[in-house]
Write a protein that holds these residues in place. Sequence first.
Motif, PDB file in Angstrom:
ATOM      1  N   ASP A 243       9.498  19.947  43.312  1.00 25.64           N
ATOM      2  CA  ASP A 243       8.881  18.639  43.142  1.00 25.64           C
ATOM      3  C   ASP A 243       8.142  18.170  44.381  1.00 25.64           C
ATOM      4  O   ASP A 243       7.634  17.045  44.429  1.00 25.64           O
ATOM      5  N   GLY A 244       8.086  19.019  45.440  1.00 24.81           N
ATOM      6  CA  GLY A 244       7.370  18.664  46.651  1.00 24.81           C
ATOM      7  C   GLY A 244       8.186  17.919  47.677  1.00 24.81           C
ATOM      8  O   GLY A 244       7.634  17.424  48.665  1.00 24.81           O
ATOM      9  N   SER A 245       9.489  17.835  47.482  1.00 22.34           N
ATOM     10  CA  SER A 245      10.342  17.148  48.456  1.00 22.34           C
ATOM     11  C   SER A 245      10.317  17.892  49.783  1.00 22.34           C
ATOM     12  O   SER A 245      10.360  19.118  49.826  1.00 22.34           O
ATOM     13  N   PRO A 246      10.244  17.169  50.921  1.00 24.38           N
ATOM     14  CA  PRO A 246      10.167  17.847  52.230  1.00 24.38           C
ATOM     15  C   PRO A 246      11.494  18.418  52.707  1.00 24.38           C
ATOM     16  O   PRO A 246      11.526  19.132  53.697  1.00 24.38           O
ATOM     17  N   THR A 247      12.592  18.103  52.013  1.00 23.66           N
ATOM     18  CA  THR A 247      13.905  18.589  52.434  1.00 23.66           C
ATOM     19  C   THR A 247      14.168  19.964  51.824  1.00 23.66           C
ATOM     20  O   THR A 247      14.076  20.125  50.605  1.00 23.66           O
ATOM     21  N   PRO A 248      14.482  20.980  52.631  1.00 25.14           N
ATOM     22  CA  PRO A 248      14.769  22.318  52.074  1.00 25.14           C
ATOM     23  C   PRO A 248      16.019  22.291  51.202  1.00 25.14           C
ATOM     24  O   PRO A 248      16.991  21.587  51.503  1.00 25.14           O
ATOM     25  N   ILE A 249      15.976  23.058  50.124  1.00 27.15           N
ATOM     26  CA  ILE A 249      17.146  23.174  49.253  1.00 27.15           C
ATOM     27  C   ILE A 249      17.956  24.430  49.567  1.00 27.15           C
ATOM     28  O   ILE A 249      19.098  24.556  49.140  1.00 27.15           O
ATOM     29  N   ALA A 250      17.376  25.355  50.303  1.00 22.88           N
ATOM     30  CA  ALA A 250      18.078  26.591  50.673  1.00 22.88           C
ATOM     31  C   ALA A 250      17.303  27.249  51.802  1.00 22.88           C
ATOM     32  O   ALA A 250      16.186  26.839  52.147  1.00 22.88           O
ATOM     33  N   GLU A 251      17.916  28.271  52.369  1.00 22.68           N
ATOM     34  CA  GLU A 251      17.265  29.060  53.418  1.00 22.68           C
ATOM     35  C   GLU A 251      17.322  30.529  53.025  1.00 22.68           C
ATOM     36  O   GLU A 251      18.396  31.047  52.736  1.00 22.68           O
ATOM     37  N   LEU A 252      16.164  31.171  52.979  1.00 21.71           N
ATOM     38  CA  LEU A 252      16.097  32.592  52.671  1.00 21.71           C
ATOM     39  C   LEU A 252      16.396  33.370  53.942  1.00 21.71           C
ATOM     40  O   LEU A 252      15.770  33.154  54.976  1.00 21.71           O
ATOM     41  N   ALA A 253      17.369  34.264  53.852  1.00 18.28           N
ATOM     42  CA  ALA A 253      17.836  34.996  55.028  1.00 18.28           C
ATOM     43  C   ALA A 253      17.305  36.423  55.006  1.00 18.28           C
ATOM     44  O   ALA A 253      17.182  37.034  53.937  1.00 18.28           O
ATOM     45  N   PRO A 254      16.975  36.989  56.163  1.00 21.83           N
ATOM     46  CA  PRO A 254      16.570  38.398  56.209  1.00 21.83           C
ATOM     47  C   PRO A 254      17.706  39.304  55.744  1.00 21.83           C
ATOM     48  O   PRO A 254      18.883  38.976  55.899  1.00 21.83           O
ATOM     49  N   GLY A 255      17.325  40.439  55.160  1.00 27.31           N
ATOM     50  CA  GLY A 255      18.328  41.390  54.702  1.00 27.31           C
ATOM     51  C   GLY A 255      18.769  41.184  53.277  1.00 27.31           C
ATOM     52  O   GLY A 255      19.618  41.926  52.781  1.00 27.31           O
ATOM     53  N   THR A 256      18.244  40.181  52.582  1.00 28.53           N
ATOM     54  CA  THR A 256      18.605  39.900  51.193  1.00 28.53           C
ATOM     55  C   THR A 256      17.339  39.890  50.358  1.00 28.53           C
ATOM     56  O   THR A 256      16.310  39.368  50.780  1.00 28.53           O
ATOM     57  N   TRP A 257      17.421  40.452  49.162  1.00 28.78           N
ATOM     58  CA  TRP A 257      16.264  40.502  48.271  1.00 28.78           C
ATOM     59  C   TRP A 257      16.258  39.263  47.386  1.00 28.78           C
ATOM     60  O   TRP A 257      17.275  38.887  46.809  1.00 28.78           O
TER      61      TRP A 257
END
Length: 289
Positions: A243-257
Amino acid sequence: MNIRSLTRGDGVVIGAAVLLLIASFLDIYSIDGASDSADIPSLWGSGPVVLGVVLAGVIGAALIVVARAMPQPKKVAGLDLGQFGIAFTVFAAWSALGNIFDPAGAFDGEGGFVDELGAGLGLILALIATLVMAGAAVATPLVPALKGALIPAARPAAPQPYGGQPQGGYGYPGAQQQPYGGQPGQPGQPGQPGQPFGGQPQPGQAQPQPQAPQQAQAQAQPAGDFSPFWFAVPVPRPLFAEDGSPTPIAELAPGTWYLAVEQRGANLVAQTQDGRRGVLQDTSGIQRG
């Protein structure tokens, strides 16, 4: 906690913390003319050194690693744990530097023995360890070489469940999976080449007309040019709400697909392992599966 989100800079911090622990068991003083059998205390024999150098450095390294491995960084007084860890490591390096210049501390009297007292091997190694630790902690967000993943993404040969490396489109179960937006009857798919979905094979008959509606339908779909694919990020990247909210809902981490399910301009709509969807705004350097 996901250890695959650790960076090379975090690996340097961990190595420096191990060196600091080793140094804490070595001599704190170096006395000129002392015999090899002289009982010289280690860093644990000095309360200020233990609190200001050893424990401050180890606690700082632990905070940095824990903050990096957590999906959502915890904050205390508006600062996340990683920032507290950096402050601890800088303080430990500053304290170690002070003890190098003045290992005798308050013993600066007129007894004469202070002139023969210097920094021992333990203090010297502790200074090196804390300087490396603080330098890596500060430079990791700034130096691209240190922001790379400490543990590279695994690429298994066989198709894996969700979260492993895929070989085809969304929900790919094996070699016979049809790619997203693809047409049945293609080589390597069920049916005969050129046969429309649901049609009956006719020996010697090409059946071009049943394919025409399907081709027109594929051209009418704007998302037909995009096929979901799996990807991994080189460094931790935030995932924002759709919806364009500036707050991240998660963090994508290296090493995971992760699975890219839609493309919106230069951004990707990605799906995490727990089913959450969001917009990945920074797609530079991603590794496609």
